[in-house]
Design a protein around this motif. Structure first.
Motif, short mmCIF file in Angstrom:
data_model
loop_
_atom_site.label_atom_id
_atom_site.label_comp_id
_atom_site.label_asym_id
_atom_site.label_seq_id
_atom_site.Cartn_x
_atom_site.Cartn_y
_atom_site.Cartn_z
N VAL A 56 42.43 37.03 -13.89
CA VAL A 56 42.96 36.13 -14.92
C VAL A 56 41.88 35.18 -15.45
CG1 VAL A 56 43.68 34.30 -13.33
CG2 VAL A 56 44.94 34.66 -15.46
N ALA A 90 46.98 37.61 -26.62
CA ALA A 90 47.81 36.68 -25.85
C ALA A 90 48.73 35.88 -26.76
CB ALA A 90 46.93 35.74 -25.03
N ASP A 125 47.50 33.16 -20.24
CA ASP A 125 46.28 33.80 -20.74
C ASP A 125 45.78 33.09 -22.00
OD1 ASP A 125 46.39 35.62 -18.72
OD2 ASP A 125 47.22 37.25 -19.92
#
Length: 656
Positions: free
Chosen positions: A204, A220, A226
């Motif tokens: 991530v 995103a 994100d």
């Protein structure tokens, strides 16, 4: 176009042993923190063998807790504040900083690289503290290592990379990433992402590194984790760039920074406040590490300067995002009368004089260049609304000039008139496909030129009107975003204590449960009850009860680690979420909270009330099918603490 990175190429580079990598104590720290049963005492012993890293670790921990509790003064406290993942990544980053302060790539400024990386690290950390995009300690490391691919390319290919950097500086319209891919079949962001993955950084945190230079390519959704991580990193890198930029470039960079920060729920005022705080922290860091600080900006002064120049820096009028085809903004009060900038690129001085005369009759601001190369340089400088270029010129012909200009953001919206004595259909089709909007035959006829110029002016005016409409929408959207954020904060905040409320607590602990599921890292929580709170309310009144709640909240806030989250979930009940924390560390933290509240004396009229809490602690284990089981176990611990006399901390998992 996105170029796919060949992972097998990275494996070959890794096998060569030439990639930047951690050494010495940092390597020992990284290996130690990868063990499941590592103790804080053992880790602290290894860290203390490197006094330089001790100082940097404590300094980083104090950057997180500066506003919430007393300063960190020991390695053990720093480990409690930061947690093992952040300590591991910081060891990695600072090891690279120590061992790669110099190198063979003459075109690569190693000191400036590390200075900018530190600025980005501090910026991302401070922004994360304010917008909750992620754990501030981990994001410090993300900012510090986000551009490590550039260092790696300079280390692997010093001579070749020096040439690429020189080419990128000479021709700013050429993207550095494109030059890198052409030379090495990889870019610095590709390489950075591969290195971070190899070092065990969570995925991530790797995705933002891949995309921070081209955030428009991210799919995103706004508001997701994100999206928040990516744009927080983009904002951090912009602030780092602003710290090193010439004064003339700072207003435009500030506009981009404020716009990006708006995407992660930070207002212009918050950016200014955070910016000055970040610069202050950065000065301390670079002084300690003997890195160049240059002349960083004072953000409040930048805002004032922008207002004096007629720019509203809080709501940037010009967006430099590659995906937004912006034109030069026109002030609203005189947009219709503002001069149109025209650049004439023609090697014949007689024709240039004729063109100038016609253009000045139309109240245009005229600039001239005698060849294609200087024409391109002047276009990048003056940003013309209209370009008049001859086809045949020395050094760079008209077609080359137009292709180069159309490849830049500045040149996308220019209206281009081509001067030519060639009228063959095929040649004109080529010109239009290259990016020409219209052409004027030679010899130039003033009336024809004036007519075609009027057509170009209409297009320019329409573009300016469109940009003013866009600006109004951007202003409205920015104001709406601030209002929405305030409403959201109000909906998720307990007004008495200032802590997040139950609604936020449930959402946040669900997020941490999912993160723990993905990463396999521990998750602990605490349920805290104020002892005898109903009796205090019944005996001394609700005002006294409110005073007790506020005093207890302040004590709890001051004793928490920076990575923990505390919420008020009921009348006298609090929930503490402890990501990446084992039971032993959570019990230690709970004891610190209990002691902080036990030291309180709260006045209720003429009486001084003694306040205490009962704390139940639980850590996620394999017997827990869901989040409710974890919270139930912590609640059982709080109930047990009350049964055993209150003012204590208990964990059912210790009772087995």
């Amino acid at each position: 176009m996105t170029n796919k990175f060949d992972s097998s190429r990275y494996e070959k580079l890794k096998a060569s042993g030439d990639l930047p990598s951690p050494r010495g104590v940092a390597l020992a720290i990284i290996r130690l923190t990868q063990q499941e049963e590592v103790s804080m005492a053992e880790l602290a012993r290894v860290i203390r063998s490197d006094p330089a890293f001790v100082g940097r670790l404590i300094k980083a921990a104090n950057g997180i807790v500066a506003m919430t509790r007393r300063p960190v003064v020991s390695v053990q406290e720093a480990l409690m504040v930061l947690g093992l993942p952040a300590v591991r990544t910081m060891a990695l980053g600072f090891s690279l900083l120590s061992n790669y302060r110099r190198g063979a790539c003459h075109g690569f400024d190693y000191d400036a690289f590390w200075s900018a990386s530190l600025a980005a690290a501090l910026a991302v950390q401070v922004f994360a503290q304010r917008n909750r995009a992620g754990a501030p300690d981990e994001l410090f490391s993300l900012g510090l290592l986000s551009d490590v691919g550039s260092l790696a390319l300079a280390t692997l290919y010093p001579a070749e990379y020096a040439q690429i950097l020189a080419e990128a500086r000479r021709y700013p319209e050429r993207r550095l990433a494109d030059l890198e891919h052409r030379a090495f079949a990889m870019t610095h962001t590709d390489l950075a992402a591969a290195m971070l993955a190899d070092w065990g950084v969570p995925k991530v945190l790797i995705e933002p590194v891949k995309l921070y230079e081209t955030p428009e390519r991210s799919g995103a959704t706004a508001g997701t984790r994100d999206f928040m991580l990516l744009n927080t990193l983009v904002a951090g890198r912009l602030l780092a760039e602003l710290c090193h930029a010439p004064e003339a470039d700072r207003p435009a960079l500030l506009s981009r920074l404020i716009e990006t920060a708006g995407k992660v729920d930070m207002s212009a005022d918050e950016v200014v406040s955070a910016g000055d705080h970040i610069v202050s922290l950065w000065r301390d860091w670079v002084a300690a590490l003997e890195l160049p600080a240059g002349n960083p900006p004072v953000f409040a002064d930048l805002i004032e300067a922008g207002e004096r120049d007629g720019r509203d820096a809080a709501y940037p009028a010009q967006v430099s995002d590659e995906a937004d085809e912006a034109v030069e903004p026109v002030p609203e009060d005189d947009a219709g009368d503002s001069p149109v900038r025209v650049l004439v690129v023609e090697d014949d001085p007689v024709i240039r004089a004729l063109l100038r005369e016609v253009l000045e009759e139309s109240a245009c601001e005229v600039h001239e260049a005698a060849d294609g190369r200087s024409g391109l340089e002047m276009a990048l400088e003056v940003q013309p609304h209209i370009l008049l270029s001859d086809w045949a010129m020395p050094q760079m012909d008209g077609m080359e000039l137009i292709r180069a200009l159309r490849a830049t953001r500045i040149g996308r919206n220019a209206y281009i008139l081509l001067l030519t004595d060639l009228e063959e259909d095929e040649r004109l089709i080529e010109a239009f496909e290259t990016g020409v909007d219209d052409f004027v035959g030679k010899p130039v006829k003033p009336r024809v030129l004036a007519a075609r110029l009027r057509a170009g002016l209409r297009v320019v005016r329409l573009q300016q009107e469109l940009e003013r409409d866009r600006e109004e929408i951007r202003r409205f959207a920015a104001e709406l975003a601030v209002s929405n954020r305030r409403l959201q904060e109000a909906a998720l905040t307990d007004t008495l204590t200032g802590f997040p409320n139950r609604r936020y607590a449930i959402d946040r602990i669900q997020q941490e449960w999912l993160a723990s599921t993905r990463s396999g890292r521990p998750l602990s929580c605490m349920i805290i009850d104020i002892d005898n709170f109903k009796r205090i309310n019944d005996t001394y009144g609700h005002d006294a009860g409110d005073s007790v709640l506020r005093a207890a909240a302040d004590a709890l806030r001051s004793a928490l680690r920076g990575q923990d989250v505390i919420c008020r979930t009921g009348g006298d009940e609090f929930l503490v979420i402890c990501p990446e924390t084992e039971l032993t560390a959570a019990l230690s933290c709970g004891e610190r909270l209990r002691g902080a509240v036990d030291a309180l004396k709260v006045a209720a009229g003429d009486v001084e009330l003694q306040v205490s809490i009962s704390v139940g602690v639980a850590v996620r284990d394999t017997s827990m099918a869901d989040l409710d089981a974890l919270m139930k176990r912590a609640d059982e611990g709080a109930y047990l603490a009350k049964q055993r006399g209150r003012n204590r901390i208990e964990a059912m998992q210790q009772e087995r």
